[in-house]
Design an enzyme around this catalytic site. Sequence first.
Site, PDB file in Angstrom:
ATOM      1  N   TRP A 104       0.867  -1.167   0.000  1.00 17.75           N
ATOM      2  CA  TRP A 104       0.000   0.000   0.000  1.00 17.75           C
ATOM      3  C   TRP A 104       0.905   1.219   0.000  1.00 17.75           C
ATOM      4  O   TRP A 104       2.124   1.076   0.149  1.00 17.75           O
ATOM      5  CB  TRP A 104      -0.964  -0.018   1.180  1.00 17.75           C
ATOM      6  CG  TRP A 104      -0.444   0.358   2.535  1.00 17.75           C
ATOM      7  CD1 TRP A 104      -0.586   1.572   3.160  1.00 17.75           C
ATOM      8  CD2 TRP A 104       0.261  -0.473   3.459  1.00 17.75           C
ATOM      9  NE1 TRP A 104      -0.004   1.525   4.415  1.00 17.75           N
ATOM     10  CE2 TRP A 104       0.520   0.291   4.619  1.00 17.75           C
ATOM     11  CE3 TRP A 104       0.721  -1.794   3.426  1.00 17.75           C
ATOM     12  CZ2 TRP A 104       1.207  -0.213   5.725  1.00 17.75           C
ATOM     13  CZ3 TRP A 104       1.403  -2.301   4.528  1.00 17.75           C
ATOM     14  CH2 TRP A 104       1.638  -1.516   5.652  1.00 17.75           C
ATOM     15  N   ASP A 123       5.026  -5.286   3.265  1.00 16.40           N
ATOM     16  CA  ASP A 123       5.070  -6.203   4.404  1.00 16.40           C
ATOM     17  C   ASP A 123       6.152  -7.253   4.188  1.00 16.40           C
ATOM     18  O   ASP A 123       6.447  -7.633   3.050  1.00 16.40           O
ATOM     19  CB  ASP A 123       3.714  -6.909   4.563  1.00 16.40           C
ATOM     20  CG  ASP A 123       2.648  -5.987   5.149  1.00 16.40           C
ATOM     21  OD1 ASP A 123       3.015  -4.952   5.741  1.00 16.40           O
ATOM     22  OD2 ASP A 123       1.457  -6.310   5.018  1.00 16.40           O
TER      23      ASP A 123
END
Lengths: 176, 385
Positions: A104, A123
Site C-alpha cells: 500500500w 510487508d
Amino acid sequence: MNWKLIDSASEKLSRGLAKGTSRRSLLAKVGGAASFAPFFPVLPVARAQDADVPLSNFARTAQTKDDTQCNYWRYCAIDGALCTCCGGGIHTCPPGTEASPTSWVGTCRNPEDGRSYLIAYRDCCGASMCQTDCHCDGTEREMPAYRPMADNEIIWCFGTKSMSYHCSTAALVGPV
Amino acid sequence: MHIKTSLRLASALLALALPGAAIAAQGRLPPPLEEEVSDVAVMGAPGPHRLMLAGGFGSGGAQIRDGEDGKLLGTVSLGGLANIAYSPDQSRIYVAETIWTKGNRGTRQDMISVYDGRTLNLQEEISLPGRVFMVPRRTNFSISTDGARAYMYNFDPSASVNVVDLASGDVHVVDIPGCAHAMAWGRTGFAVICGDGSIGSVDTAKALELTRSAAFFDAENDPLFEEAAIDPQAGKGVFLSYTGIIHEVSLGDAEQLAAWPIQEAAGLELARPDDLQLAWRPGGGVVSAWHHASNLLFVLMHPGEHWTQKEKGTQLWVVDLTTREVVERVPLKTPVTSVEVSQDAEPLLYLITEDGGLEVLNALDRSEKTSVSNVGSVVPVTPMP
C-alpha cells in the site's frame, strides 16, 4: 516462466505509472491553483513547500533521524510492527522472511527538504508476527478497504509463499 | 482447676474445633462425598444480551459473554484474522477463518466453520475459495435475515464477495470491482461500499450483478468508515464519514436517503476535511452503533484534526436520528475504541476501552451496569434479530 522477471518488469511499470500519475495530479492541482488562486489563497499544494504554513498533525512532529520511532517521517501511513526493530531495515526484511512484491502507499513529507514523497509500505511475510514494542499506526490519508492501495489494515502479503505477517517496511519510491 | 472440669472443658473445645469428631463421637457419620464425573457445560437459552468479543492478532478465541453481568460463558476457536457472526436465531455461530496446513505455511484453507450456538461444538466446515485477510471488520462478513446465506468479502487482490448457501455449502462468487465489504440486507441481498464514492447492491434472488448508486460521498477527502451500522431487516445503513457526516442509505436500491453533519445536530462547529482544523470528529475501531427501534445512534467522538479517524473516543454522542439532535454527550473516563448495542427493548451498550476493558451501560439512560477488565483488544458482536 520467469515470474521474477515479470514481477520486476511489472513493478517498474507500476512505479513509473505511480510517479507519472502523481506528477499529473500535481500538474492538475497547480493548474487548479492558478485558476482559483483569487478565491482560495491557501491551497494544499502551495502549503506543501511553504515552511511558514502550519503542517499536518503528523508532519509537525516528524523526524528523520530515528527510523525505530513512530514519528519517523516515512511512517505517516504505516500500520504494524516496524521491521527496523525486528532485525531488518527501512526497506529490508528481517532474516528468514520474504518481502512482498505488493504494497500500500502513503504520501509523507520529508521535514529536511520540505518535499512530499511516495512511500511504498511493503510487508515482510512468512514468519510469526515480530514481537516488539515498535507498533505504529499512521493514519495520514489512510483509507478504508474500498480504497485498498491506501489501506493499511490489509495483510499485504500477496505474491509471497506465505501470508503470515511479520513486519512492515517503508521504501521510498520518489518525490510526488 | 479440678482435673474433671479441665477434661470436660478440653473435650468441649475439641468438639467445637472438630465438629466431625463430635459427630463421629455421637455415631452420626455423614455419607462420604460422591465421586465426580467430568462433563461439558452447555450454554443456556440464547437472548438479546449475548455478546461475542472477537479479536485480531494473537487474541485467542471469541469470548461469548452474558452482557448483563459480563460473565464469560464459553469460547469459540478462531483462525487467523477471523470474522464471526450469529445466525438470526442464535442456533449457530459462524466463523469465517483462514488456516494453513503447516501453521505459518503450507496449503491455505479458507472456510466457514459452523458451531452449535449452545454446545459450541463444531457442526460442519464450508470451504471458501478465499476471503479477505485483514484486521477483522464486521462489515466483511454477514448473514441474511433468514439465516440461509452468508456473505464473505474476498480480496486477493481483486475484489469479490462469496455468496454461501449455508444449507448446501454451495458458493457463488460475485465480482465487485472497485468496491469492498459484504453487508447483508433482507433475505437475499448484500451491499458494498465503492471507492468512487458510491454504494453497490446485489440481490442474489435476481442476477448476481452489482447495481451502483450515484457517487454521494467524497472518497478521496472524506471517506466513509467501513464499520457502518446496518439494519438488515429494514435494509438500511447508517454510514459516518471521517468528518462526521451521517449518510442514511437504503441498501436494497443503493440510494442515499439523507446526509447531515453530526456536529450540526450538537450545535457545534462542523468538522472540515482540513489537516489543521481542531474539531469534534468520529474515530476508533467500531465507531458507531445503532439501536434500530429507538433510532438512536451512538458515536465515539474525539477532538482532533482531519486524518485522526482511528483516534479513540473521549465522548460518546447519543444521536436521535429521527429528530436529528445530539441528545447527550457522555464523557468517557477511559478512551473507547469500539461501541456496540443490543437490539432489544432494554438495550445494553457495550464499550471496549483502550486498556482492553469492557464497560456495559444501559443504552437508554446511560447508567453503568457492569465492567470487566482484560477482555483484550476485541471487536464486540451482538445478535442481529
